[in-house]
Design a protein around this motif. Structure first.
Motif, PDB file in Angstrom:
ATOM      1  N   LEU A 190     -24.278  69.355  61.270  1.00  0.00           N
ATOM      2  CA  LEU A 190     -24.498  69.034  62.684  1.00  0.00           C
ATOM      3  C   LEU A 190     -25.910  69.398  62.853  1.00  0.00           C
ATOM      4  CD1 LEU A 190     -21.693  70.714  64.698  1.00  0.00           C
ATOM      5  CD2 LEU A 190     -21.855  68.215  63.976  1.00  0.00           C
ATOM      6  N   ALA A 191     -26.590  68.548  63.945  1.00  0.00           N
ATOM      7  CA  ALA A 191     -27.938  68.862  64.408  1.00  0.00           C
ATOM      8  C   ALA A 191     -27.641  70.234  65.232  1.00  0.00           C
ATOM      9  CB  ALA A 191     -28.466  67.861  65.309  1.00  0.00           C
ATOM     10  N   ALA A 192     -28.707  71.011  65.045  1.00  0.00           N
ATOM     11  CA  ALA A 192     -28.677  72.349  65.590  1.00  0.00           C
ATOM     12  C   ALA A 192     -29.728  72.763  66.657  1.00  0.00           C
ATOM     13  CB  ALA A 192     -28.403  73.532  64.855  1.00  0.00           C
ATOM     14  N   ILE A 193     -29.390  73.503  67.521  1.00  0.00           N
ATOM     15  CA  ILE A 193     -30.316  74.045  68.495  1.00  0.00           C
ATOM     16  C   ILE A 193     -30.176  75.594  68.807  1.00  0.00           C
ATOM     17  CG2 ILE A 193     -31.405  73.669  71.014  1.00  0.00           C
ATOM     18  CD1 ILE A 193     -30.018  70.969  70.955  1.00  0.00           C
ATOM     19  N   ALA A 194     -31.787  76.151  68.697  1.00  0.00           N
ATOM     20  CA  ALA A 194     -31.764  77.648  69.077  1.00  0.00           C
ATOM     21  C   ALA A 194     -32.260  77.789  70.564  1.00  0.00           C
ATOM     22  CB  ALA A 194     -32.568  78.245  68.257  1.00  0.00           C
ATOM     23  N   VAL A 195     -31.735  78.581  71.360  1.00  0.00           N
ATOM     24  CA  VAL A 195     -31.930  78.590  72.711  1.00  0.00           C
ATOM     25  C   VAL A 195     -32.218  80.118  73.171  1.00  0.00           C
ATOM     26  CG1 VAL A 195     -31.518  78.148  75.275  1.00  0.00           C
ATOM     27  CG2 VAL A 195     -30.420  76.763  73.398  1.00  0.00           C
ATOM     28  N   LEU A 221     -24.559  72.036  67.365  1.00  0.00           N
ATOM     29  CA  LEU A 221     -24.490  73.394  66.972  1.00  0.00           C
ATOM     30  C   LEU A 221     -25.577  74.208  67.744  1.00  0.00           C
ATOM     31  CD1 LEU A 221     -22.996  75.202  63.910  1.00  0.00           C
ATOM     32  CD2 LEU A 221     -24.880  75.929  65.034  1.00  0.00           C
ATOM     33  N   THR A 222     -25.230  75.082  68.695  1.00  0.00           N
ATOM     34  CA  THR A 222     -26.238  75.742  69.383  1.00  0.00           C
ATOM     35  C   THR A 222     -25.946  77.430  69.112  1.00  0.00           C
ATOM     36  OG1 THR A 222     -24.967  75.878  71.374  1.00  0.00           O
ATOM     37  CG2 THR A 222     -26.323  74.102  70.703  1.00  0.00           C
ATOM     38  N   ILE A 223     -27.113  77.983  69.302  1.00  0.00           N
ATOM     39  CA  ILE A 223     -27.260  79.567  69.505  1.00  0.00           C
ATOM     40  C   ILE A 223     -27.966  79.868  70.683  1.00  0.00           C
ATOM     41  CG2 ILE A 223     -26.449  80.272  67.108  1.00  0.00           C
ATOM     42  CD1 ILE A 223     -29.531  80.831  66.464  1.00  0.00           C
ATOM     43  N   ALA A 224     -27.630  80.887  71.404  1.00  0.00           N
ATOM     44  CA  ALA A 224     -28.281  81.527  72.563  1.00  0.00           C
ATOM     45  C   ALA A 224     -28.444  82.926  72.094  1.00  0.00           C
ATOM     46  CB  ALA A 224     -27.909  81.261  73.803  1.00  0.00           C
ATOM     47  N   PHE A 225     -29.652  83.441  71.900  1.00  0.00           N
ATOM     48  CA  PHE A 225     -30.024  84.788  71.398  1.00  0.00           C
ATOM     49  C   PHE A 225     -30.753  85.687  72.390  1.00  0.00           C
ATOM     50  CE2 PHE A 225     -33.765  82.417  69.898  1.00  0.00           C
ATOM     51  CZ  PHE A 225     -34.583  83.007  70.033  1.00  0.00           C
ATOM     52  N   ASN A 233     -41.877  87.855  69.415  1.00  0.00           N
ATOM     53  CA  ASN A 233     -41.068  87.001  70.298  1.00  0.00           C
ATOM     54  C   ASN A 233     -41.016  85.602  69.682  1.00  0.00           C
ATOM     55  OD1 ASN A 233     -41.801  88.792  73.514  1.00  0.00           O
ATOM     56  ND2 ASN A 233     -39.951  89.211  71.794  1.00  0.00           N
ATOM     57  N   THR A 234     -42.176  85.251  69.308  1.00  0.00           N
ATOM     58  CA  THR A 234     -42.361  83.990  68.370  1.00  0.00           C
ATOM     59  C   THR A 234     -41.439  84.161  67.176  1.00  0.00           C
ATOM     60  OG1 THR A 234     -44.472  83.581  69.338  1.00  0.00           O
ATOM     61  CG2 THR A 234     -44.112  82.299  67.234  1.00  0.00           C
ATOM     62  N   GLU A 235     -41.725  85.223  66.506  1.00  0.00           N
ATOM     63  CA  GLU A 235     -40.736  85.372  65.215  1.00  0.00           C
ATOM     64  C   GLU A 235     -39.286  85.451  65.585  1.00  0.00           C
ATOM     65  OE1 GLU A 235     -39.026  86.526  61.623  1.00  0.00           O
ATOM     66  OE2 GLU A 235     -41.008  85.507  62.137  1.00  0.00           O
ATOM     67  N   ASP A 236     -39.017  85.824  66.690  1.00  0.00           N
ATOM     68  CA  ASP A 236     -37.349  85.696  67.037  1.00  0.00           C
ATOM     69  C   ASP A 236     -37.047  84.269  67.085  1.00  0.00           C
ATOM     70  OD1 ASP A 236     -37.443  88.404  67.520  1.00  0.00           O
ATOM     71  OD2 ASP A 236     -37.659  88.375  69.511  1.00  0.00           O
ATOM     72  N   PHE A 237     -37.887  83.310  67.291  1.00  0.00           N
ATOM     73  CA  PHE A 237     -37.395  81.898  67.438  1.00  0.00           C
ATOM     74  C   PHE A 237     -37.385  81.410  65.874  1.00  0.00           C
ATOM     75  CE2 PHE A 237     -37.861  80.223  71.877  1.00  0.00           C
ATOM     76  CZ  PHE A 237     -36.652  79.398  71.803  1.00  0.00           C
ATOM     77  N   MET A 238     -38.318  81.845  65.263  1.00  0.00           N
ATOM     78  CA  MET A 238     -38.384  81.733  63.892  1.00  0.00           C
ATOM     79  C   MET A 238     -37.203  81.947  63.137  1.00  0.00           C
ATOM     80  SD  MET A 238     -42.354  81.381  62.979  1.00  0.00           S
ATOM     81  CE  MET A 238     -42.276  80.402  61.319  1.00  0.00           C
ATOM     82  N   ALA A 239     -37.032  83.441  63.340  1.00  0.00           N
ATOM     83  CA  ALA A 239     -35.570  83.815  62.532  1.00  0.00           C
ATOM     84  C   ALA A 239     -34.336  83.044  63.346  1.00  0.00           C
ATOM     85  CB  ALA A 239     -35.551  85.367  62.817  1.00  0.00           C
ATOM     86  N   ALA A 240     -34.240  82.577  64.306  1.00  0.00           N
ATOM     87  CA  ALA A 240     -33.139  81.836  64.735  1.00  0.00           C
ATOM     88  C   ALA A 240     -33.163  80.553  63.979  1.00  0.00           C
ATOM     89  CB  ALA A 240     -33.150  81.578  66.484  1.00  0.00           C
ATOM     90  N   VAL A 241     -34.201  79.921  63.701  1.00  0.00           N
ATOM     91  CA  VAL A 241     -34.455  78.774  62.940  1.00  0.00           C
ATOM     92  C   VAL A 241     -33.819  79.177  61.382  1.00  0.00           C
ATOM     93  CG1 VAL A 241     -35.805  76.988  61.816  1.00  0.00           C
ATOM     94  CG2 VAL A 241     -36.192  77.697  64.292  1.00  0.00           C
ATOM     95  N   ASP A 242     -34.499  80.244  60.853  1.00  0.00           N
ATOM     96  CA  ASP A 242     -33.779  80.721  59.624  1.00  0.00           C
ATOM     97  C   ASP A 242     -32.549  80.714  59.574  1.00  0.00           C
ATOM     98  OD1 ASP A 242     -36.516  81.100  58.731  1.00  0.00           O
ATOM     99  OD2 ASP A 242     -36.453  83.465  59.153  1.00  0.00           O
ATOM    100  N   PHE A 243     -31.794  81.356  60.560  1.00  0.00           N
ATOM    101  CA  PHE A 243     -30.217  81.438  60.766  1.00  0.00           C
ATOM    102  C   PHE A 243     -29.775  80.056  60.725  1.00  0.00           C
ATOM    103  CE2 PHE A 243     -26.372  81.451  63.301  1.00  0.00           C
ATOM    104  CZ  PHE A 243     -25.621  82.065  62.538  1.00  0.00           C
ATOM    105  N   LEU A 244     -30.139  79.240  61.348  1.00  0.00           N
ATOM    106  CA  LEU A 244     -29.445  77.868  61.486  1.00  0.00           C
ATOM    107  C   LEU A 244     -29.668  77.091  60.081  1.00  0.00           C
ATOM    108  CD1 LEU A 244     -30.689  76.822  65.162  1.00  0.00           C
ATOM    109  CD2 LEU A 244     -28.196  77.618  64.289  1.00  0.00           C
ATOM    110  N   SER A 245     -30.913  77.286  59.745  1.00  0.00           N
ATOM    111  CA  SER A 245     -31.049  76.426  58.188  1.00  0.00           C
ATOM    112  C   SER A 245     -30.288  76.872  57.206  1.00  0.00           C
ATOM    113  CB  SER A 245     -32.762  76.655  57.894  1.00  0.00           C
ATOM    114  OG  SER A 245     -33.513  76.394  59.044  1.00  0.00           O
ATOM    115  N   ILE A 275     -35.425  73.582  69.202  1.00  0.00           N
ATOM    116  CA  ILE A 275     -35.383  74.726  70.026  1.00  0.00           C
ATOM    117  C   ILE A 275     -35.589  74.535  71.645  1.00  0.00           C
ATOM    118  CG2 ILE A 275     -36.199  76.124  68.172  1.00  0.00           C
ATOM    119  CD1 ILE A 275     -38.724  76.217  69.461  1.00  0.00           C
ATOM    120  N   ILE A 276     -35.084  75.516  72.451  1.00  0.00           N
ATOM    121  CA  ILE A 276     -35.129  75.308  73.603  1.00  0.00           C
ATOM    122  C   ILE A 276     -35.557  76.527  74.154  1.00  0.00           C
ATOM    123  CG2 ILE A 276     -34.064  75.051  76.162  1.00  0.00           C
ATOM    124  CD1 ILE A 276     -32.027  73.015  74.843  1.00  0.00           C
TER     125      ILE A 276
END
Length: 333
Positions: free
Chosen positions: A52-57, A82-86, A107-119, A131-132
């Protein structure tokens, strides 16, 4: 060695919005490059097939995933993603042994870590990640898009540039060397007081009780964070706020420096009557200036909507979920 911290995660449904029967919900954790373990809610469309396409929020700044970021994530999962809200570092259920601190970098790294997880998730197509960011995390989302080439699409909702507001005040009303000096002087003094006391003094969340002469935007925040509409016991804005020195580094570390080099798609959405609308208008103008990839950038203004209407829709369902769905479908195809 990269190790995850064992977090004490709530198992019951404790969101400010009802649980959807169209998606599967679970708690997940992942680690950022500072070794901080982040907690997230993952939402997966029921009966989904294939990758699935995925989005981190994430967001707003001082909120938790049980509030509007979770609402966005669950709703977008209902629409096939597929989404995550962190929770960001040092807040909510996420780790970090100094609580209630913020950092433009972390906090920028937090978003990048979310992308790591989804990847690395078996259910996700790693070439279709977006991302949103909401409110202050809208600015962080744009900042992340300028750094993370894996992100194919970014939506910034009712966006704040937290470095700008910390350095210049609301509406740039304190944009002077003198004002900044006094602010920095006070923060430096506060550091020593905290160390002597052995604990950090909290700045306070949204003011309560609400003064009769409070500015409109304060009343707007009160109406969300301090009422049954959006109150949550882990939300900083709903309770005692960030540490007094929690946002100190924002004063001289501007984000969005290279936003006009973002090649991927960006959608900025703001309410016409939001006190914060100038952030999105200015960010959009800066983003498309001299940008060879301006064609996939868009600013959407929602008539009559105020700032928090894009948190939960307000009284008139102002969140343009149809637009978000079409935007991510187009750029995560």
């Amino acid at each position: 060695m990269i190790r995850k911290e064992e977090l004490n995660l709530v198992t019951e449904w404790d969101k400010t919005f009802p649980k959807s029967e169209k998606v599967e919900h679970s708690k997940v954790t992942f680690v950022n490059r500072y070794g901080i373990t982040l907690a997230a809610d993952m939402y997966v469309p029921k009966n989904a097939e294939g990758k699935l396409a995925a989005i981190a929020v994430s967001g707003p700044f001082g909120a938790v995933k049980e509030q509007c970021s979770g609402l966005y994530a669950q709703t977008m999962a209902e629409r096939g993603f597929l989404t995550i809200a962190f929770d960001p570092s040092f807040t909510g259920e996420s780790g970090g042994n100094v609580r209630y601190m913020a950092s433009p970098d972390i906090n920028t790294e937090d978003f990048m870590a979310a992308v790591d997880f989804l990847s690395l998730n078996d259910k996700v197509d790693s070439n279709r990640i977006g991302i949103i960011g909401i409110c202050g995390w809208g600015g962080m989302a744009i900042n992340t898009a300028a750094l993370d080439t894996r992100i194919k699409a970014t939506a910034a909702m009712t966006m704040y540039d937290m470095t700008r507001v910390n350095a210049k005040g609301y509406f740039d009303s304190e944009d002077s060397e003198e004002k900044r000096y006094e602010a920095k002087k006070a923060l430096c003094a506060r550091r020593l007081e905290d160390l002597k006391a052995g604990e950090y003094l909290r700045a306070g969340g949204v003011v309560d009780p609400l003064p009769e002469d409070a500015p409109f935007f304060v009343k707007d925040y009160f109406d969300y964070y301090k009422t049954s509409r959006g109150y949550h016991n882990r939300s900083l804005n709903s309770n005692d706020g960030w540490n007094m020195i929690g946002c100190e580094s924002f004063v001289n570390q501007p984000i969005l420096q290279y936003s006009n080099e973002i090649r991927s798609a960006v959608l900025l959405v703001h309410g016409e009557k939001a006190h914060s609308c100038y952030f999105s208008k200015d960010a959009y103008a800066d983003m498309i200036k001299d940008n060879k990839y301006a064609d996939n950038k868009e600013l959407m203004i929602i008539p009559d909507a105020v700032h928090t209407d894009l948190y939960d829709g307000g009284e008139k369902d102002y969140i343009p979920f149809d637009k978000l769905e079409s935007f991510f479908n187009e750029y995560l195809k």
